[in-house]
Enzyme design. Structure first.
Site, PDB file in Angstrom:
ATOM      1  CG  HIS A 355      -2.016  -0.960   1.172  1.00  0.00           C
ATOM      2  ND1 HIS A 355      -3.245  -0.697   0.636  1.00  0.00           N
ATOM      3  CD2 HIS A 355      -2.052  -2.244   1.574  1.00  0.00           C
ATOM      4  CE1 HIS A 355      -4.002  -1.773   0.722  1.00  0.00           C
ATOM      5  NE2 HIS A 355      -3.295  -2.727   1.286  1.00  0.00           N
ATOM      6  CE  LYS A 543      -5.779  14.231   0.573  1.00  0.00           C
ATOM      7  NZ  LYS A 543      -6.030  13.036  -0.195  1.00  0.00           N
ATOM      8  NE  ARG A 544      -2.622   7.739   6.305  1.00  0.00           N
ATOM      9  CZ  ARG A 544      -1.426   7.547   5.740  1.00  0.00           C
ATOM     10  NH1 ARG A 544      -0.315   7.781   6.414  1.00  0.00           N
ATOM     11  NH2 ARG A 544      -1.333   7.120   4.503  1.00  0.00           N
ATOM     12  CB  THR A 651      -9.720   5.331  -1.071  1.00  0.00           C
ATOM     13  OG1 THR A 651      -9.181   5.638   0.223  1.00  0.00           O
ATOM     14  CG2 THR A 651      -9.110   4.050  -1.596  1.00  0.00           C
ATOM     15  CE  LYS A 655     -13.576   6.581   0.887  1.00  0.00           C
ATOM     16  NZ  LYS A 655     -12.648   6.582   2.023  1.00  0.00           N
TER      17      LYS A 655
HETATM   18  C1  26W Z   1       3.889   2.082  10.921  1.00  0.00           C
HETATM   19  C2  26W Z   1       3.550   1.399   9.683  1.00  0.00           C
HETATM   20  C3  26W Z   1       2.486   2.092   8.877  1.00  0.00           C
HETATM   21  C4  26W Z   1       2.753   3.264   8.170  1.00  0.00           C
HETATM   22  C5  26W Z   1       1.791   3.847   7.403  1.00  0.00           C
HETATM   23  C6  26W Z   1       1.246   1.561   8.811  1.00  0.00           C
HETATM   24  C7  26W Z   1       0.264   2.153   8.053  1.00  0.00           C
HETATM   25  C8  26W Z   1       0.548   3.278   7.335  1.00  0.00           C
HETATM   26  C9  26W Z   1      -0.493   3.913   6.480  1.00  0.00           C
HETATM   27  C10 26W Z   1      -1.602   4.347   7.363  1.00  0.00           C
HETATM   28  C11 26W Z   1      -0.822   3.004   5.330  1.00  0.00           C
HETATM   29  C12 26W Z   1      -1.923   3.532   4.431  1.00  0.00           C
HETATM   30  O1  26W Z   1      -3.005   3.878   4.852  1.00  0.00           O
HETATM   31  N1  26W Z   1      -1.664   3.550   3.139  1.00  0.00           N
HETATM   32  C13 26W Z   1      -2.645   4.022   2.188  1.00  0.00           C
HETATM   33  O2  26W Z   1      -3.341   2.890   1.684  1.00  0.00           O
HETATM   34  C14 26W Z   1      -4.423   3.288   0.868  1.00  0.00           C
HETATM   35  C15 26W Z   1      -5.200   2.048   0.483  1.00  0.00           C
HETATM   36  O3  26W Z   1      -4.480   1.300  -0.437  1.00  0.00           O
HETATM   37  C16 26W Z   1      -3.938   4.063  -0.352  1.00  0.00           C
HETATM   38  O4  26W Z   1      -5.048   4.507  -1.061  1.00  0.00           O
HETATM   39  C17 26W Z   1      -3.091   5.244   0.092  1.00  0.00           C
HETATM   40  O5  26W Z   1      -2.524   5.874  -1.035  1.00  0.00           O
HETATM   41  C18 26W Z   1      -1.999   4.783   1.048  1.00  0.00           C
HETATM   42  O6  26W Z   1      -1.305   5.895   1.587  1.00  0.00           O
END
Ligand code: 26W
Length: 813
Positions: A355, A543-544, A651, A655
């Site tokens: 991801h 978003k984040r 995503t 939306k």
């Molecule tokens: C600490 C490890 C870690 C770091 C970052 C865990 C999780 C994350 C993010 C929260 C991962 C994430 O949400 N990625 C997003 O995944 C979405 C679904 O595929 C994509 O649409 C986004 O572009 C991507 O940033």
């Protein structure tokens, strides 16, 4: 389901009575909500039981989606929608003097995720059930979800999110399905019946108790399961007479260390203890999940060497990739298969989605930590790696640099992404561009070695929550215009394109947006006391918070518009309201500073009467699934402005598109495919391309000082960060300032500034032409169907899992 209003009313009154010994007159809103939720759950239980029975008896292939995050949000509204009983319940409740909308607002969001990855998992659950795919979720039942965000003096303050405080009406604790998961200890090797046998001794046992939540299909009698695991101490008899004080202290320490495992989503992992806990979380739910899958598989009486014909497991990002080694352990140590048989079955079952290309998300564990916590799993990974490196050496003899680089264990670290790739038969990215970058940049060695494993599955969103539920007016208008077949086949939204030039339809679209904006403006006024003009352009970035997503570019541009208005108060720009919503990771300093910056700019602009309310800035506190459902239907402009190549897919972008916003976008992630779908006249594209960013990163050639020195708008903006314009303390935004200049602007904010400002000038002029704008909105809705996660999930099912889409379950006796 078919439900008659009078029956619903009497069911409801009885449920309230039986649950709380209350009549409607005396009941609190919370109790009214719980009675309704409980009743809806009652309505689904029969189908749920039947579905499970059918899966068990038919041997139908089932897919288990393993994920550290499920960002579900609220379930009452979506369950009512999927069951097809929302209207009848609403009418019945109204007659009983109760507002359904008010009850819906009482439910706490299940915020068991950070962002896109967790929300995608939730959309996939909805789409699997609604497409008739036997698919379940497996994760952790965190007692605390992602923190609740409060904004105090412009700063983010994190408050624990105890979402279970009032209880959770949807889940069922399955005491009898508990599993033991083992940590630590040592491995003794023995020969039993001429077979090398691995005996795990002195381990710490943890009890994993599942909580099951029904996943209700839209207009089908199927109910899948989301199974979340809770960590509890193994019951021990505690007797004050026989235990010494020391034992008591030890027992308490054990209890606390076990309960910590499912205590909180993403404990801070900046230190060793935090990292260890995260690894424990991962093994905990993966081991419990796989053991329980095996247990129910064996109940069906099917042979173990056919496991891969009946079961598929999906690894959602690297977090659950220890599943590869855990399944090997179960098959070899418990089911007594040979290594080769076990490996064939395991790799056929496992599939992995990547991801993100940001290295922080590709998990790596110190070997010492791993070995001590999971000694047997570590041995298995060593053996997987030994065989893998041998195979690499056969293909590329003596290319040690490359082999080291691909090794699962290297530099004292266990690389979980490598384990996932080696142990899966499928590796996919989440948008075409992202998959290409994985194949040719980040994972190019792996792609060369395993070209057949790599494939793309562009993300999607469930149109049931993100259109039908969150924007009922628009959803009804669509059905009135083109009929209801789009609900089951969202691609048919494209029939709306015919109405692009229809003035009556255009007016209806515009008035729905206007009504949504007016409602939301009232909400903002009541909640924040900020008065906004519902006729202004609603420009939204939610978003984040992350540097690569470039909230900073947006806020600098707002300051720029403000500067222009100060220089020329009669400047002719359309009134705009800029909305932000974002949580920053608690230890991510720059992200938190960005939140403060947005709020400082908001304070400055919103309190300056000289600009005649042409600009407003609103930071929406505590962005969450429920808040997204409110803001997305009112957006005119959707900001998708990440540095090209950095956003895997996005995503939120989909939306907004589905709700008729016009996107301002870089050619990043799924924005590229959105542009192809909607046509370049209906989206506003700007900025560096992915290949340009990658090339600058590789070969250099960009200096942010050049932009600073040559573009006087940028020069002024950067200066304003540190000259007291925005804060009494000149050091307040020093890190942002330094990241842009001293550290050469890693995310090309200044480089893209001019293109971004021009993109917004285009937005302004497009919006002035009402007809053209409405055409664009219509085209966005019409071409959003391809981004329904139903479409995505069908591709996963067909290409990766080999599961079937069941039309309906046969009636059970
Ligand atoms: C600490 C490890 C870690 C770091 C970052 C865990 C999780 C994350 C993010 C929260 C991962 C994430 O949400 N990625 C997003 O995944 C979405 C679904 O595929 C994509 O649409 C986004 O572009 C991507 O940033």
């Amino acid at each position: 389901m078919i439900l008659d209003k009078e029956k619903f009313k009497s069911d409801y009154v009885r449920k309230l009575m039986n649950s709380f010994a209350e009549e409607i007159e005396g009941a609190s809103k919370l109790h009214k909500y719980f009675a309704l939720g409980g009743l809806v759950r009652d309505y689904v239980t029969e189908n749920w039981v039947n579905t499970n029975k059918y899966y068990l008896e038919s041997g139908e292939k089932q897919i288990y989606y393993f994920s550290m995050e499920f960002l579900i949000g609220r379930l009452l509204g979506s369950n009512l929608l999927n069951l097809g009983i929302r209207q009848v319940c609403k009418d019945g409740l109204t007659e009983l003097g109760i507002s359904l909308e008010e009850l819906e607002e009482i439910e706490n969001d299940a915020g068991l995720g950070n962002g896109g990855l967790g929300r995608l998992a939730a959309c996939f659950l909805d789409s699997m059930a609604s497409s008739g795919i036997p698919g379940h979720g497996c994760g952790i039942r965190y007692r605390y979800g992602l923190f609740e965000q409060k904004i105090i003096d412009g700063y983010q303050v994190e408050v624990p999110d105890y979402w279970l405080r009032d209880g959770n009406v949807w889940e069922i604790r399955k005491e009898n399905k508990a599993i033991e998961v083992r940590f630590g200890g040592k491995i003794r090797i023995d020969y039993i019946n001429n077979r090398m046998t691995f005996i795990h001794e002195d381990y710490e046992p943890v009890r994993a108790v599942p909580y099951d939540t029904p996943v209700v299909a839209y207009d089908k009698n199927m109910v899948n399961t989301l199974r979340l695991w809770s960590a509890e101490p193994i019951a021990w008899e505690f007797d004050f007479n026989t235990f010494s004080r020391g034992d008591y202290v030890k027992a308490e320490a054990y209890r606390a260390s076990v309960e910590a495992i499912s205590q909180v989503l993403y404990p801070d992992d900046s230190n060793w203890e935090g990292k260890l806990l995260r690894l424990k979380q991962q093994y905990f739910f993966v081991s419990a999940g796989l053991q329980s899958i095996l247990r129910s598989y064996k109940k069906s009486g099917l042979p173990i060497n056919e496991l891969n014909k009946h079961i598929a497991v999906h690894i959602n990002d690297t977090h659950p990739s220890v599943a590869v080694a855990e399944l090997m352990r179960i098959l070899i140590d418990e089911e007594l298969l040979s290594w080769d048989e076990a490996w064939h079955i395991t790799t056929d079952i496992m599939a992995y989605t990547n991801h993100t290309i940001l290295s922080e998300a590709l998990e790596k564990w110190p070997v010492d930590m791993f070995k001590n916590l999971l000694p047997r799993i570590y041995m298995i990974i060593e053996e997987i790696n030994r065989r893998f490196c041998e195979a690499l050496n056969r293909k590329w003899p003596g290319q040690w640099g490359r082999i080291n680089n691909m090794s699962i264990i290297n530099d004292g670290l266990v690389k979980m992404a490598h384990l996932a790739i080696v142990g899966s038969h499928s590796v996919n990215g989440v948008a075409e561009l992202h998959t290409e970058i994985l194949k040719h940049q980040e994972l190019s060695n792996f792609y060369q070695f395993y070209p057949e494993k790599f494939n793309n599955k562009t993300n999607g969103i469930t149109h049931r929550r993100w259109l039908m539920k969150c924007n009922p007016k628009l959803s009804n208008l669509i059905t009135d215009t083109i009929g209801s077949s789009w609900i089951k086949a969202p691609i048919e939204l494209n029939s709306l394109a015919k109405y692009k030039y229809d003035p009556a339809f255009q007016n209806k679209i515009a008035s729905i947006k206007k009504a949504n904006k007016a409602n939301f403006s009232n909400l903002i006024k009541n909640k924040y006391g900020i008065v906004i003009d519902p006729n202004s352009i609603f420009d939204v970035q939610v978003k984040r918070l992350h540097a690569y997503k470039r909230q900073i570019l947006n806020v600098l541009h707002i300051m720029h518009l403000y500067n222009k208005l100060k220089e020329n108060p009669s400047l002719d720009i359309l009134p705009r309201t800029f909305f932000f919503g974002a949580k920053a990771s608690p230890s991510y300093h720059l992200a938190k500073q960005t939140i403060k910056l947005i709020n400082s700019v908001a304070t400055k602009i919103n309190n300056d009467s000289s600009i005649n309310d042409k600009l407003k800035v609103v930071f929406l506190e505590n962005y969450s699934v429920s808040l997204a459902e409110k803001i997305i239907p009112c957006a005119d402009v959707s900001e998708q402005i990440s540095t090209a190549s950095k956003e895997a897919s996005g995503t939120g972008n989909m939306k907004f598109m589905m709700n008729g916003a016009v996107t301002v976008a870089t050619l990043d992630g799924a924005n590229v495919e959105m542009k192809d779908a909607v046509g370049e006249d209906n989206i506003v594209i700007f900025g560096l391309k992915a290949n340009e960013v990658i090339s600058y990163n590789k070969y250099g050639g960009y200096s942010s000082w050049d932009v600073y020195n040559n573009d006087m708008r940028v020069n002024k903006l950067i200066t304003q960060l540190v000259d007291g314009t925005l804060s009494h303390s000149r050091a307040e935004f020093k890190n942002i300032y330094e990241s842009l200049l001293m550290f050469n602007d890693e995310y090309f904010v200044l480089k893209d500034f001019d293109a971004y400002a021009k993109a917004h000038e285009r937005v302004d002029s497009l919006y002035r032409n009402n007809t053209k704008w409405n055409e664009m909105c219509i085209m966005n809705i019409a071409h959003s169907g391809v981004f329904s996660s139903d479409n995505t999930i069908k591709q996963y099912s067909k290409d990766i899992w080999g599961t079937r889409e069941l039309k309906l379950l046969p009636e059970m006796d």
